[in-house]
Design a protein around this motif. Structure first.
Motif, PDB file in Angstrom:
ATOM      1  N   PHE A  38      16.068  -0.642  -9.620  1.00  0.00           N
ATOM      2  CA  PHE A  38      16.544   0.738  -9.464  1.00  0.00           C
ATOM      3  C   PHE A  38      15.373   1.716  -9.405  1.00  0.00           C
ATOM      4  CE2 PHE A  38      17.665   4.777 -11.542  1.00  0.00           C
ATOM      5  CZ  PHE A  38      18.618   5.236 -10.651  1.00  0.00           C
ATOM      6  N   LEU A  39      14.399   1.576 -10.327  1.00  0.00           N
ATOM      7  CA  LEU A  39      13.275   2.500 -10.379  1.00  0.00           C
ATOM      8  C   LEU A  39      12.409   2.413  -9.120  1.00  0.00           C
ATOM      9  CD1 LEU A  39      12.142   2.116 -14.101  1.00  0.00           C
ATOM     10  CD2 LEU A  39      13.262   4.100 -13.076  1.00  0.00           C
ATOM     11  N   LEU A  40      12.331   1.223  -8.536  1.00  0.00           N
ATOM     12  CA  LEU A  40      11.525   1.043  -7.324  1.00  0.00           C
ATOM     13  C   LEU A  40      12.239   1.503  -6.061  1.00  0.00           C
ATOM     14  CD1 LEU A  40       9.957  -2.437  -8.121  1.00  0.00           C
ATOM     15  CD2 LEU A  40       8.693  -0.300  -7.805  1.00  0.00           C
ATOM     16  N   GLY A  41      13.477   1.961  -6.210  1.00  0.00           N
ATOM     17  CA  GLY A  41      14.209   2.442  -5.043  1.00  0.00           C
ATOM     18  C   GLY A  41      15.079   1.391  -4.406  1.00  0.00           C
TER      19      GLY A  41
ATOM     20  N   GLY B 178      11.547   9.625   5.591  1.00  0.00           N
ATOM     21  CA  GLY B 178      10.118   9.377   5.477  1.00  0.00           C
ATOM     22  C   GLY B 178       9.747   8.198   4.599  1.00  0.00           C
ATOM     23  N   GLY B 179      10.755   7.460   4.113  1.00  0.00           N
ATOM     24  CA  GLY B 179      10.490   6.345   3.211  1.00  0.00           C
ATOM     25  C   GLY B 179      10.294   5.025   3.931  1.00  0.00           C
ATOM     26  N   ALA B 180      10.225   3.972   3.127  1.00  0.00           N
ATOM     27  CA  ALA B 180      10.071   2.621   3.656  1.00  0.00           C
ATOM     28  C   ALA B 180      11.059   1.703   2.959  1.00  0.00           C
ATOM     29  CB  ALA B 180       8.646   2.117   3.429  1.00  0.00           C
ATOM     30  N   MET B 181      11.599   0.768   3.716  1.00  0.00           N
ATOM     31  CA  MET B 181      12.507  -0.243   3.168  1.00  0.00           C
ATOM     32  C   MET B 181      12.079  -1.603   3.700  1.00  0.00           C
ATOM     33  SD  MET B 181      14.920   1.256   1.239  1.00  0.00           S
ATOM     34  CE  MET B 181      16.349   0.169   1.211  1.00  0.00           C
TER      35      MET B 181
ATOM     36  N   GLY C 100       0.779  -1.227   0.000  1.00  0.00           N
ATOM     37  CA  GLY C 100       0.000   0.000   0.000  1.00  0.00           C
ATOM     38  C   GLY C 100       0.813   1.280   0.000  1.00  0.00           C
ATOM     39  N   ARG C 101       2.141   1.179  -0.088  1.00  0.00           N
ATOM     40  CA  ARG C 101       2.974   2.378  -0.160  1.00  0.00           C
ATOM     41  C   ARG C 101       4.295   2.021  -0.839  1.00  0.00           C
ATOM     42  NH1 ARG C 101       5.102   4.387   5.591  1.00  0.00           N
ATOM     43  NH2 ARG C 101       6.583   5.457   4.214  1.00  0.00           N
ATOM     44  N   PRO C 102       4.956   3.007  -1.453  1.00  0.00           N
ATOM     45  CA  PRO C 102       6.242   2.733  -2.092  1.00  0.00           C
ATOM     46  C   PRO C 102       7.277   2.264  -1.071  1.00  0.00           C
ATOM     47  CG  PRO C 102       5.367   4.860  -2.785  1.00  0.00           C
ATOM     48  CD  PRO C 102       4.528   4.407  -1.636  1.00  0.00           C
ATOM     49  N   PHE C 103       8.159   1.388  -1.503  1.00  0.00           N
ATOM     50  CA  PHE C 103       9.230   0.925  -0.629  1.00  0.00           C
ATOM     51  C   PHE C 103      10.456   0.562  -1.469  1.00  0.00           C
ATOM     52  CE2 PHE C 103       6.684  -2.837  -1.697  1.00  0.00           C
ATOM     53  CZ  PHE C 103       7.661  -3.699  -2.180  1.00  0.00           C
TER      54      PHE C 103
END
Length: 244
Positions: A116-119, A145-148, A94-97
Protein backbone atom coordinates in the motif's frame (compact mmCIF):
# COMPACT_ATOMS: atom_id res chain seq x y z
CA UNK A 1 22.30 -21.79 5.19
CA UNK A 2 23.79 -18.85 7.11
CA UNK A 3 22.92 -16.43 4.28
CA UNK A 4 19.37 -17.78 4.18
CA UNK A 5 18.92 -17.30 7.93
CA UNK A 6 20.46 -13.82 7.92
CA UNK A 7 18.36 -12.76 4.94
CA UNK A 8 15.13 -13.96 6.53
CA UNK A 9 15.89 -12.32 9.90
CA UNK A 10 16.87 -9.05 8.23
CA UNK A 11 13.80 -9.13 5.98
CA UNK A 12 11.39 -9.48 8.91
CA UNK A 13 13.13 -7.04 11.26
CA UNK A 14 13.58 -4.35 8.60
CA UNK A 15 9.95 -4.58 7.47
CA UNK A 16 8.75 -4.21 11.07
CA UNK A 17 11.12 -1.38 12.02
CA UNK A 18 10.45 0.62 8.86
CA UNK A 19 6.66 0.48 9.18
CA UNK A 20 6.42 3.39 11.73
CA UNK A 21 8.51 5.51 9.35
CA UNK A 22 6.27 4.44 6.50
CA UNK A 23 3.15 5.36 8.47
CA UNK A 24 4.59 8.79 9.29
CA UNK A 25 5.35 9.32 5.61
CA UNK A 26 1.82 8.15 4.82
CA UNK A 27 0.36 10.82 7.13
CA UNK A 28 2.37 13.54 5.41
CA UNK A 29 1.22 12.04 2.11
CA UNK A 30 -2.43 12.50 3.14
CA UNK A 31 -1.67 16.05 4.28
CA UNK A 32 -0.71 17.01 0.74
CA UNK A 33 3.02 16.33 0.56
CA UNK A 34 2.46 13.51 -1.91
CA UNK A 35 5.40 13.90 -4.25
CA UNK A 36 7.98 14.34 -1.49
CA UNK A 37 6.64 11.45 0.59
CA UNK A 38 6.43 9.16 -2.42
CA UNK A 39 10.14 9.69 -2.95
CA UNK A 40 10.91 9.16 0.76
CA UNK A 41 9.00 5.88 0.87
CA UNK A 42 10.64 4.71 -2.33
CA UNK A 43 14.14 5.56 -1.03
CA UNK A 44 13.45 3.55 2.13
CA UNK A 45 12.29 0.59 0.07
CA UNK A 46 15.23 0.95 -2.32
CA UNK A 47 17.73 0.88 0.54
CA UNK A 48 15.99 -2.15 2.06
CA UNK A 49 16.08 -3.98 -1.28
CA UNK A 50 19.75 -3.19 -1.95
CA UNK A 51 20.78 -4.34 1.51
CA UNK A 52 19.01 -7.68 0.98
CA UNK A 53 20.74 -8.06 -2.39
CA UNK A 54 24.06 -7.33 -0.66
CA UNK A 55 23.39 -10.04 1.96
CA UNK A 56 22.55 -12.52 -0.81
CA UNK A 57 25.94 -11.71 -2.45
CA UNK A 58 24.52 -12.06 -5.96
CA UNK A 59 26.42 -10.68 -8.92
CA UNK A 60 23.90 -8.25 -10.43
CA UNK A 61 24.32 -7.01 -14.00
CA UNK A 62 22.11 -4.04 -14.89
CA UNK A 63 21.76 -2.78 -18.46
CA UNK A 64 19.79 0.01 -20.10
CA UNK A 65 18.98 2.29 -17.18
CA UNK A 66 19.30 5.19 -19.62
CA UNK A 67 16.02 3.94 -21.17
CA UNK A 68 14.04 4.80 -18.01
CA UNK A 69 12.19 8.16 -18.15
CA UNK A 70 12.92 9.93 -14.89
CA UNK A 71 9.84 12.13 -14.51
CA UNK A 72 7.34 11.48 -17.31
CA UNK A 73 4.58 8.82 -17.24
CA UNK A 74 5.78 5.29 -17.95
CA UNK A 75 4.60 1.71 -17.72
CA UNK A 76 7.17 -1.01 -17.03
CA UNK A 77 6.39 -4.46 -18.43
CA UNK A 78 8.55 -7.28 -17.09
CA UNK A 79 8.85 -11.03 -17.17
CA UNK A 80 8.45 -12.61 -13.75
CA UNK A 81 10.91 -15.33 -12.74
CA UNK A 82 10.58 -15.34 -8.96
CA UNK A 83 10.04 -13.39 -5.75
CA UNK A 84 13.48 -11.75 -6.07
CA UNK A 85 12.22 -9.74 -9.07
CA UNK A 86 10.52 -7.18 -6.82
CA UNK A 87 13.78 -6.54 -4.94
CA UNK A 88 15.62 -6.04 -8.23
CA UNK A 89 13.05 -3.55 -9.48
CA UNK A 90 13.00 -1.62 -6.21
CA UNK A 91 16.79 -1.49 -6.18
CA UNK A 92 17.46 -0.49 -9.78
CA UNK A 93 14.41 1.21 -11.33
CA UNK A 94 15.56 4.57 -10.04
CA UNK A 95 12.08 6.04 -9.54
CA UNK A 96 8.95 5.33 -7.47
CA UNK A 97 6.47 2.92 -9.01
CA UNK A 98 3.31 1.06 -8.18
CA UNK A 99 2.10 -2.36 -9.20
CA UNK A 100 -1.04 -4.46 -9.21
CA UNK A 101 -1.06 -7.28 -6.63
CA UNK A 102 -3.58 -10.06 -6.15
CA UNK A 103 -6.09 -9.35 -3.38
CA UNK A 104 -4.89 -12.38 -1.36
CA UNK A 105 -1.76 -10.40 -0.41
CA UNK A 106 -4.00 -8.14 1.67
CA UNK A 107 -3.99 -10.95 4.23
CA UNK A 108 -0.16 -11.08 4.56
CA UNK A 109 0.93 -9.04 7.62
CA UNK A 110 3.48 -6.24 7.04
CA UNK A 111 3.75 -7.06 3.34
CA UNK A 112 0.23 -5.69 2.76
CA UNK A 113 1.20 -2.40 4.44
CA UNK A 114 4.31 -1.98 2.31
CA UNK A 115 2.46 -2.77 -0.90
CA UNK A 116 0.00 0.00 0.00
CA UNK A 117 2.73 2.49 0.98
CA UNK A 118 4.62 1.83 -2.27
CA UNK A 119 1.54 2.65 -4.30
CA UNK A 120 0.42 -0.90 -5.00
CA UNK A 121 -3.15 -1.71 -5.95
CA UNK A 122 -4.97 -4.88 -4.95
CA UNK A 123 -7.04 -6.53 -7.67
CA UNK A 124 -9.95 -8.92 -7.30
CA UNK A 125 -9.86 -11.01 -10.47
CA UNK A 126 -13.06 -12.81 -9.48
CA UNK A 127 -15.05 -9.56 -9.70
CA UNK A 128 -14.91 -7.97 -13.16
CA UNK A 129 -16.33 -4.64 -12.05
CA UNK A 130 -13.85 -4.25 -9.19
CA UNK A 131 -10.96 -5.39 -11.39
CA UNK A 132 -11.81 -2.76 -14.03
CA UNK A 133 -12.00 -0.09 -11.32
CA UNK A 134 -8.51 -1.07 -10.11
CA UNK A 135 -7.10 -0.95 -13.66
CA UNK A 136 -8.69 2.48 -14.19
CA UNK A 137 -7.05 3.75 -11.01
CA UNK A 138 -3.66 2.45 -12.12
CA UNK A 139 -4.03 4.07 -15.55
CA UNK A 140 -4.95 7.37 -13.92
CA UNK A 141 -1.82 7.26 -11.78
CA UNK A 142 0.32 6.79 -14.88
CA UNK A 143 -1.40 9.65 -16.72
CA UNK A 144 -0.71 11.87 -13.69
CA UNK A 145 3.02 11.33 -14.20
CA UNK A 146 3.60 8.12 -12.24
CA UNK A 147 4.96 4.70 -13.07
CA UNK A 148 3.40 1.26 -12.79
CA UNK A 149 4.83 -2.22 -13.35
CA UNK A 150 2.99 -5.07 -15.08
CA UNK A 151 3.88 -8.77 -15.07
CA UNK A 152 1.90 -9.98 -18.13
CA UNK A 153 2.74 -13.67 -17.64
CA UNK A 154 0.33 -13.60 -14.72
CA UNK A 155 2.53 -15.62 -12.35
CA UNK A 156 6.14 -16.58 -11.74
CA UNK A 157 7.78 -18.65 -14.48
CA UNK A 158 9.99 -20.51 -11.94
CA UNK A 159 12.84 -21.10 -14.36
CA UNK A 160 10.67 -22.26 -17.27
CA UNK A 161 11.61 -19.36 -19.54
CA UNK A 162 9.34 -16.63 -20.84
CA UNK A 163 5.71 -17.75 -20.56
CA UNK A 164 2.86 -16.58 -22.85
CA UNK A 165 1.27 -13.28 -21.91
CA UNK A 166 -2.23 -13.48 -20.46
CA UNK A 167 -5.00 -11.97 -22.63
CA UNK A 168 -5.85 -8.51 -21.36
CA UNK A 169 -2.72 -8.27 -19.19
CA UNK A 170 -1.64 -5.07 -20.96
CA UNK A 171 -4.96 -3.30 -20.48
CA UNK A 172 -3.41 -0.98 -17.90
CA UNK A 173 -0.74 0.07 -20.41
CA UNK A 174 -3.13 0.57 -23.32
CA UNK A 175 -5.58 2.59 -21.21
CA UNK A 176 -2.83 4.90 -19.95
CA UNK A 177 -1.34 5.35 -23.46
CA UNK A 178 2.03 5.95 -21.83
CA UNK A 179 5.41 4.81 -23.16
CA UNK A 180 6.41 1.29 -22.17
CA UNK A 181 9.81 0.11 -20.98
CA UNK A 182 10.12 -3.69 -21.36
CA UNK A 183 12.25 -5.39 -18.69
CA UNK A 184 14.06 -8.71 -19.07
CA UNK A 185 15.07 -10.45 -15.83
CA UNK A 186 17.17 -13.60 -15.77
CA UNK A 187 18.45 -15.72 -12.88
CA UNK A 188 16.24 -14.41 -10.07
CA UNK A 189 14.45 -17.74 -9.56
CA UNK A 190 17.77 -19.40 -8.70
CA UNK A 191 18.48 -16.89 -5.91
CA UNK A 192 15.90 -18.27 -3.49
CA UNK A 193 13.20 -20.56 -4.81
CA UNK A 194 15.05 -23.18 -6.86
CA UNK A 195 17.00 -24.66 -3.95
CA UNK A 196 14.79 -23.31 -1.13
CA UNK A 197 17.70 -21.29 0.23
CA UNK A 198 19.58 -18.09 -0.67
CA UNK A 199 22.20 -18.74 -3.37
CA UNK A 200 24.81 -16.29 -4.70
CA UNK A 201 24.11 -16.63 -8.42
CA UNK A 202 24.49 -14.24 -11.40
CA UNK A 203 21.35 -12.18 -12.08
CA UNK A 204 20.72 -9.99 -15.12
CA UNK A 205 18.19 -7.18 -15.38
CA UNK A 206 17.84 -5.26 -18.66
CA UNK A 207 15.73 -2.13 -19.19
CA UNK A 208 15.00 -2.25 -22.92
CA UNK A 209 14.35 0.66 -25.34
CA UNK A 210 11.11 2.58 -24.96
CA UNK A 211 8.03 1.49 -26.92
CA UNK A 212 5.58 4.28 -27.72
CA UNK A 213 1.86 3.48 -27.55
CA UNK A 214 0.08 6.69 -28.51
CA UNK A 215 0.13 6.27 -32.30
CA UNK A 216 -0.71 2.57 -32.55
CA UNK A 217 -3.94 1.64 -34.39
CA UNK A 218 -6.65 1.25 -31.75
CA UNK A 219 -8.18 -1.91 -33.22
CA UNK A 220 -4.94 -3.92 -32.94
CA UNK A 221 -3.18 -2.03 -30.15
CA UNK A 222 -3.23 -4.79 -27.52
CA UNK A 223 -1.94 -7.49 -29.86
CA UNK A 224 0.69 -5.25 -31.45
CA UNK A 225 1.99 -4.19 -28.05
CA UNK A 226 1.92 -7.73 -26.71
CA UNK A 227 3.90 -9.04 -29.70
CA UNK A 228 6.47 -6.23 -29.58
CA UNK A 229 7.08 -6.48 -25.86
CA UNK A 230 7.19 -10.27 -25.86
CA UNK A 231 9.67 -10.30 -28.76
CA UNK A 232 11.90 -7.67 -27.12
CA UNK A 233 12.08 -9.52 -23.80
CA UNK A 234 12.55 -12.92 -25.46
CA UNK A 235 15.36 -11.63 -27.69
CA UNK A 236 17.18 -10.11 -24.71
CA UNK A 237 16.89 -13.33 -22.68
CA UNK A 238 18.18 -15.36 -25.64
CA UNK A 239 21.12 -12.96 -26.15
CA UNK A 240 22.03 -13.25 -22.47
CA UNK A 241 21.89 -17.05 -22.69
CA UNK A 242 24.19 -17.06 -25.73
CA UNK A 243 26.68 -14.74 -24.05
CA UNK A 244 26.68 -16.58 -20.72
Amino acid sequence: MIKTTLSFIYLVIAMILLIPIGFLAGIFFLLGLRKAMKVVIYKLAQGWARSLIFIARCKITVKGRENIPRKTPVCFVSNHCGYFDILLLLAYCGRPFGFVAKKELLLVPFLNIWIFLLGGLFIDRTNVRKAIRTINEGAQRIRAGGAMIIFPEGHRSKGRGLLPFHPGSLKLATMAEAPIVPIAIEGSYEVLEKNKRVCSVPVNISFLPLIETANLPSEDKKQILSDRIYSAIKEELENNARNA
